[in-house]
Scaffold this active site. Structure first.
Site, PDB file in Angstrom:
ATOM      1  N   GLU A 294     -16.895  30.828 -26.306  1.00 60.29           N
ATOM      2  CA  GLU A 294     -17.177  29.403 -26.860  1.00 60.29           C
ATOM      3  C   GLU A 294     -16.113  28.352 -26.827  1.00 60.29           C
ATOM      4  O   GLU A 294     -16.671  27.258 -27.039  1.00 60.29           O
ATOM      5  CB  GLU A 294     -17.368  30.013 -28.178  1.00 60.29           C
ATOM      6  CG  GLU A 294     -16.237  30.062 -29.242  1.00 60.29           C
ATOM      7  CD  GLU A 294     -15.490  31.474 -28.814  1.00 60.29           C
ATOM      8  OE1 GLU A 294     -16.019  32.093 -28.201  1.00 60.29           O
ATOM      9  OE2 GLU A 294     -14.552  31.735 -29.549  1.00 60.29           O
TER      10      GLU A 294
ATOM     11  N   HIS B 146     -13.420  34.661 -25.229  1.00 61.32           N
ATOM     12  CA  HIS B 146     -13.838  33.604 -25.952  1.00 61.32           C
ATOM     13  C   HIS B 146     -14.576  32.787 -25.188  1.00 61.32           C
ATOM     14  O   HIS B 146     -14.114  31.579 -25.081  1.00 61.32           O
ATOM     15  CB  HIS B 146     -12.887  33.086 -26.780  1.00 61.32           C
ATOM     16  CG  HIS B 146     -12.482  33.965 -28.059  1.00 61.32           C
ATOM     17  ND1 HIS B 146     -12.922  33.877 -29.125  1.00 61.32           N
ATOM     18  CD2 HIS B 146     -11.297  34.767 -28.002  1.00 61.32           C
ATOM     19  CE1 HIS B 146     -12.541  34.818 -29.871  1.00 61.32           C
ATOM     20  NE2 HIS B 146     -11.628  35.410 -29.582  1.00 61.32           N
TER      21      HIS B 146
ATOM     22  N   CYS C 257     -15.829  38.923 -28.834  1.00 58.57           N
ATOM     23  CA  CYS C 257     -14.415  39.262 -29.435  1.00 58.57           C
ATOM     24  C   CYS C 257     -14.413  40.447 -30.478  1.00 58.57           C
ATOM     25  O   CYS C 257     -14.899  41.571 -30.406  1.00 58.57           O
ATOM     26  CB  CYS C 257     -13.624  38.306 -29.868  1.00 58.57           C
ATOM     27  SG  CYS C 257     -11.666  38.646 -29.822  1.00 58.57           S
TER      28      CYS C 257
END
Ligand code: MN
Length: 226
Positions: free
Chosen positions: A205, A203, A96
């Site tokens: 994660e 994202h 990001c």
């Protein structure tokens, strides 16, 4: 176990879990006390997380009205981390804001505000839940990203989440675009000359529980082991 340096941010948990579940250990860096050159000598990989906007003065532009500055000193410190890491051929995964830092560190520029600067933009700000898929990306065949996500890709595309109001405009030195959104927004870049240098605009994660993008973290940790 490879030691991954993680730059500090307000939402560390998911990044830490993603690395640990992929076989890596995590050291969260301190912006005040960690010298970038010293960090690179003592860790096996560098993970740059999300955050607010890179100061456009660093790529020679005046700020858009939507500019949200990052913590004081963070931009220059993270750019130095990127430069030290790549000079040492240390694996780098930039997420990001991280992909934006990587691009600016290589001399590239950013779209400062997608809704007002990218005609026909899709919605890149789907905030809740964090793992909601927002739009598809097209992934370049034969790229590092394509290899890492091969089990997720169908017809060269795969859905991703999206929480960003900026994106890469002009691409930095030696980087290639390996994923784009349907509106043309750049969603991933890599430097094929490096051992492992990958930036993604979404994202991954946030999916540590269900593993949709575990391939990215496993590939990063594996590269950091070598
Ligand atoms: Mn997006």
């Amino acid at each position: 176990m490879p030691m991954i340096a993680l730059a500090p941010c307000s939402t560390l948990h998911d990044y830490e879990e993603s690395v640990r579940r992929s076989g890596g250990d995590v050291r969260v860096l301190d912006l005040q006390t960690d010298d970038p050159a010293a960090v690179v000598r003592t860790v096996d990989g560098l993970l740059l997380p999300g955050g607010r906007d890179v100061d456009p003065a660093l790529y020679g532009e005046p700020p858009h009205r939507a500019f949200m500055a990052a913590e004081p000193g963070r931009d220059v410190w993270e750019i130095a981390l990127v430069q030290e890491a790549l000079a040492a051929d240390l694996p780098l995964l930039a997420i990001c804001r991280g992909i934006q830092v990587l691009n600016v560190a290589r001399g590239g520029t950013l779209i400062q505000d997608i809704p007002s600067e990218l005609e026909g933009a899709v919605n890149h700000q789907v905030r809740e839940p964090p793992h909601a898929m927002a739009h598809d990306i097209w992934i370049a065949e034969g790229s590092l990203l394509g290899r890492l996500l091969r089990e997720r890709i169908e017809d060269d595309t795969c859905p991703v989440n999206s929480r960003h109001h900026q994106a890469i405009r002009t691409i930095g030195r030696a980087l290639i675009v390996t994923a784009t959104a349907p509106d043309g927004a750049i969603e991933a870049v890599e430097d094929p000359a490096q051992r492992f240098c990958l930036g993604v605009q979404w994202h991954p994660e946030n999916f540590y529980r269900t593993g949709e993008f575990r391939g990215l973290f496993e590939g990063f940790v594996e590269a950091s082991r070598q």
